[in-house]
Design an enzyme around this catalytic site. Sequence first.
Site, PDB file in Angstrom:
ATOM      1  N   HIS A  64       2.430  11.557  -7.195  1.00  0.00           N
ATOM      2  CA  HIS A  64       1.165  11.297  -7.834  1.00  0.00           C
ATOM      3  C   HIS A  64       1.040   9.632  -7.678  1.00  0.00           C
ATOM      4  O   HIS A  64       1.659   9.465  -7.418  1.00  0.00           O
ATOM      5  CB  HIS A  64       0.257  11.954  -8.961  1.00  0.00           C
TER       6      HIS A  64
ATOM      7  N   HIS B 247       0.614  -1.266  -0.491  1.00  0.00           N
ATOM      8  CA  HIS B 247       0.279  -0.200  -0.157  1.00  0.00           C
ATOM      9  C   HIS B 247       1.088   1.333  -0.163  1.00  0.00           C
ATOM     10  O   HIS B 247       2.076   1.546   0.484  1.00  0.00           O
ATOM     11  CB  HIS B 247      -0.954  -0.460   1.376  1.00  0.00           C
TER      12      HIS B 247
ATOM     13  N   GLU C 111      -2.595  10.165 -11.498  1.00  0.00           N
ATOM     14  CA  GLU C 111      -2.805  10.218 -12.715  1.00  0.00           C
ATOM     15  C   GLU C 111      -3.860   9.309 -13.540  1.00  0.00           C
ATOM     16  O   GLU C 111      -4.240   8.332 -12.370  1.00  0.00           O
ATOM     17  CB  GLU C 111      -1.638   9.737 -13.090  1.00  0.00           C
TER      18      GLU C 111
END
Lengths: 178, 178
Positions: free
Chosen positions: B120, B26, B166
Amino acid sequence: MRFTSESYPGVCAQPSSASNGFVFNHTMLRMKDPKVSLDFYSRIMGMQVLRKLDFPEMKFSLYFLAKPQADDPAPEDVAERTSWTFKQRGVLELTHNWGSEEDADFKYHDGNAQPQGFGHICFAVPNLAAAVAWFDENKVVFVKRPEQGKMKDVAFIKDPDGYWIEIVEPALMTNIGR
Amino acid sequence: MRFTSESYPGVCAQPSSASNGFVFNHTMLRMKDPKVSLDFYSRIMGMQVLRKLDFPEMKFSLYFLAKPQADDPAPEDVAERTSWTFKQRGVLELTHNWGSEEDADFKYHDGNAQPQGFGHICFAVPNLAAAVAWFDENKVVFVKRPEQGKMKDVAFIKDPDGYWIEIVEPALMTNIGR
């Protein structure tokens, strides 16, 4: 009844079909020195470089790393592999802005010093004690060893840029939190 | 010969067995307001809350979100699901430090303003135009629409905390970069 989602304020248990097929593909971190970070993520963490993409006019390169599933190997063909890379889950994208590795004072922000935002990435490992021994053998820097702090059985190490990496053994996590 | 890794300085093509079974599980981002972020990631991005873990003595809660694979559904049993959650790939952990949602001036750092580090997260979508229409319908803020900037066919949106996401359609990415 099949599990769909835990329910909390804000949670939509049955999303619209508009999000069907959306896949959380990658997380991007900037790295100072590809040679150092690629060694860390390939040799110590066991990841492969699926694709490197160069953007010479903007002076940066992107490295996409993951450990492919045995039943879904990366295609040999480069164009196919690029497309395949963007379909995967659990990809780490490392961005290299050319020249940062030559600036001795250059350093990226880890997100845990102020100002905070991003916190860490996390790797699950089959055996926490063996992983800790492997990191020690490789002189990896620990933020927190498993026996330190309030969360037992959870370690945090640092990658070469100082980003935190949580290390957990899933079998030890059944009783964490409330 | 089967693909193992692209080769660049620093890359170890055949890592030690010590990293066997390591899984990039994660990425953790702090969020200001769970109600707002959980709505965004569940309703708009289609994710499920696999587990919420509360740590009252430290006044924070962790929400683990993903979209499970059809062939590996989340277990109903809570302890089993916690352990299962840490075995997955492509999980987003959102940390809520209690009370941040009540402070009108409170804001997390997105990593793209200075100081930079994290950049991102990225979602792959089956159809970029349809995803853009879905985001527009939900008044999602764009950093860059697909037709803007140098990278065509790549969009960036903002999550409720301003983190960049994105958005790519893998089939359109075969010729990106060099």
